[in-house]
Design an enzyme around this catalytic site. Structure first.
Site, PDB file in Angstrom:
ATOM      1  N   HIS A   1       4.052   1.216   2.148  1.00  0.00           N
ATOM      2  CA  HIS A   1       5.133   0.662   1.499  1.00  0.00           C
ATOM      3  C   HIS A   1       5.827   1.350   0.328  1.00  0.00           C
ATOM      4  O   HIS A   1       7.125   1.608   0.234  1.00  0.00           O
ATOM      5  CB  HIS A   1       4.797  -0.888   0.704  1.00  0.00           C
ATOM      6  CG  HIS A   1       4.337  -1.718   2.061  1.00  0.00           C
ATOM      7  ND1 HIS A   1       2.999  -1.884   2.041  1.00  0.00           N
ATOM      8  CD2 HIS A   1       4.738  -2.510   2.922  1.00  0.00           C
ATOM      9  CE1 HIS A   1       2.722  -3.046   3.002  1.00  0.00           C
ATOM     10  NE2 HIS A   1       3.827  -3.160   3.410  1.00  0.00           N
TER      11      HIS A   1
ATOM     12  N   LYS B   1       4.507   2.327  11.750  1.00  0.00           N
ATOM     13  CA  LYS B   1       3.403   1.679  12.251  1.00  0.00           C
ATOM     14  C   LYS B   1       3.759   0.633  13.207  1.00  0.00           C
ATOM     15  O   LYS B   1       3.164   0.317  14.265  1.00  0.00           O
ATOM     16  CB  LYS B   1       2.525   1.117  11.211  1.00  0.00           C
ATOM     17  CG  LYS B   1       1.141   0.828  12.013  1.00  0.00           C
ATOM     18  CD  LYS B   1       0.048   0.907  10.617  1.00  0.00           C
ATOM     19  CE  LYS B   1       0.107  -0.604   9.985  1.00  0.00           C
ATOM     20  NZ  LYS B   1      -0.148  -1.703  10.835  1.00  0.00           N
TER      21      LYS B   1
ATOM     22  N   HIS C   1       0.882  -1.283  -0.091  1.00  0.00           N
ATOM     23  CA  HIS C   1       0.095  -0.053  -0.046  1.00  0.00           C
ATOM     24  C   HIS C   1       1.027   1.134   0.017  1.00  0.00           C
ATOM     25  O   HIS C   1       2.167   1.112  -0.195  1.00  0.00           O
ATOM     26  CB  HIS C   1      -1.088  -0.014   1.158  1.00  0.00           C
ATOM     27  CG  HIS C   1      -0.203  -0.264   2.489  1.00  0.00           C
ATOM     28  ND1 HIS C   1       0.701   0.584   3.025  1.00  0.00           N
ATOM     29  CD2 HIS C   1      -0.497  -1.254   3.329  1.00  0.00           C
ATOM     30  CE1 HIS C   1       1.187   0.122   4.342  1.00  0.00           C
ATOM     31  NE2 HIS C   1       0.396  -1.023   4.697  1.00  0.00           N
TER      32      HIS C   1
ATOM     33  N   SER D   1      -1.980  -3.840   5.221  1.00  0.00           N
ATOM     34  CA  SER D   1      -2.302  -4.896   4.475  1.00  0.00           C
ATOM     35  C   SER D   1      -3.501  -5.619   5.151  1.00  0.00           C
ATOM     36  O   SER D   1      -4.395  -5.896   4.411  1.00  0.00           O
ATOM     37  CB  SER D   1      -1.047  -5.996   4.219  1.00  0.00           C
ATOM     38  OG  SER D   1      -0.070  -5.167   3.885  1.00  0.00           O
TER      39      SER D   1
END
Lengths: 300, 300
Positions: free
Chosen positions: B48, B160, B45, B197
């Site tokens: 990344h 994260k 996403h 994800s």
């Protein structure tokens, strides 16, 4: 391949200097120049010298590390009294052809306690892994650090610590470390005693009796040809070793190599489809000695 | 520094090809050419993509790894249903500027079970380390393997997983891995949800309620300025999160960063001499989401 000129090796004590020296070497010889690492705890003897010479033959730069690693000693082991002799180590290193000697102190290697530990399961369940809990975890951490610091193409280890060779090889394979582990033969004194830095601890009487180890191991191939199973072999070895009154057996084992699993119990070792390691650890007085013999697999 | 041309990255599936490609790059650009690694589990996403773009800005070669690592999943976790979409991953990789994509299968990474495990103590006792036993051991092994395979100058990780950043940084320091770990900011959807994800697992209702996480974390700086202690803060956060009926809290914690120790219990967090990580893990239906905010230390 290049033979290093016999000249005094450069001595570095910090990681920064070590990286700089290796970087300089690689920058000057970026393609063909290989780096060999010989990791030791110092108090070098002819066994170590044989590793250094082999590395000097096979690599453009041979790095010798001398570091008594506290992590691989148990709380009641001999870390404090482990023999040290820097000056003599440098003479041996120089004569054997080391180019760079890394001699860090404990603070340099462990500026704070390592929160990271490396466990190599399975093959550390037996032999010295069983007798010295945590030993191979300490070996795993320090060898990983040295691999990351030196990034050697080849690393040389003596087969006296055959389990260590198996453990380091497995760790390098499991973690994809781009290094070739080169196992090197045991070097013995003229009377057969396997060379070890710890041999200096022995009294003359202990040293005399300790010769039973190599004497017994020399008989192993013949006893295996007689058709003994693993337990028959180790029983006979123990009886022979116990004839020495000062001998206090830690272990006598026959295992497959390099997986270090027990061979099939009822089968003669002579028919083993795997290589065999027959290894002993025996205390003489306060000194624990190890020795072994490695035997090839039976032919198909 | 170089900006990679936007062209389709080369895809390799074996370790041999990966090493060859990286070797070719280094041989052509031996001095200035830096290698950046972005390790991922795929289903890429924008989070990344931000790591890949950063690496492409800072390095001559950006290697993206896409590997769903079974070792870091618990027996009852979502390894089997973890989302995979190779084609889309390659589009994202290409647009963000990756040069080389390593997509090994499990057999290539683990031709036999790893006997080697890497434990990072202390900082894995809390947060996801406590909720997901063995998770960071699996991360340690796979990240070590990737570091040894790619030998990157820099590796990019998203904040994260702030604990993962702390763990990987500590491991690299403890083992002297010659890599710079580059922590990168959390990327959020327009409505505040941290990209993951696993967000595809959420039903529309779960997704709506999951917004409570970022909403709550956004209030944390203000609540800390009010003078709350760690337990007062986390109690207030839990009350707010529990207003969502689907929220099932795994943990809500305020810890020092990067050591992940509890701050002094009676002191207001506003006076913390260390940086603080305020982190949450909350289940919505079958999906466990994590999010956090990182706060600088109080000024002298």
């Amino acid at each position: 391949m290049s033979t290093a000129a016999v000249s005094a090796p450069r001595v570095v004590r910090t990681i920064a200097e070590l990286r700089k020296e290796i970087g300089n070497y690689r920058a000057a010889a970026p393609q063909g120049g290989k780096v060999g690492l010989v990791p030791t705890m110092g108090f070098l003897h002819e066994g170590h010298a044989s590793l250094i010479r082999r590395s000097a033959e096979e690599n453009g730069l041979t790095v010798l590390s001398v570091f008594v690693n506290p992590l691989q000693f148990g709380p009641n082991e001999d870390f404090d009294r482990y023999p040290r002799d820097e000056k003599r180590d440098l003479t041996v290193a120089s004569e054997a052809g080391a180019n760079l000697v890394f001699m860090p102190d404990v603070k340099e290697m462990y500026p704070r306690p390592s929160q990271t530990s490396i466990l190599i399961g399975g093959i550390t369940d037996r032999l010295c892994g069983a007798s010295r809990p945590g030993h191979f975890d300490g070996v795993g951490v320090v060898v990983s650090k040295l691999f990351n610091l030196v990034q050697p193409d080849r690393a040389y280890f003596g087969l006296k610590d055959a389990q260590q060779v198996a453990v380091v090889t497995r760790m390098a394979e499991d973690l994809n470390v781009p290094v070739e582990i080169v196992p090197c033969p045991i070097v013995r004194d003229a009377d057969g005693l396997a060379l070890s830095s710890r041999n200096v601890y022995l009294t003359p009487e202990e040293r005399e009796q300790a010769l039973v180890l190599s004497r017994t191991l020399r008989l192993v191939p013949e006893w295996i040809r007689e058709g003994l199973t693993a337990s028959e072999l180790t029983d006979r070895m123990k009886r022979q070793i116990r004839e020495m009154p000062l001998a206090d057996i830690d272990y006598v084992e026959a295992l497959t190599y390099p997986d270090l699993l027990p061979p099939e119990e009822s089968a003669p070792l002579a028919s083993s489809p795997a290589s065999l390691l027959v290894a002993v650890a025996v205390r003489f007085g306060r000194t624990r000695l190890i020795d072994n013999i490695l035997l090839p697999a039976a032919k198909g």
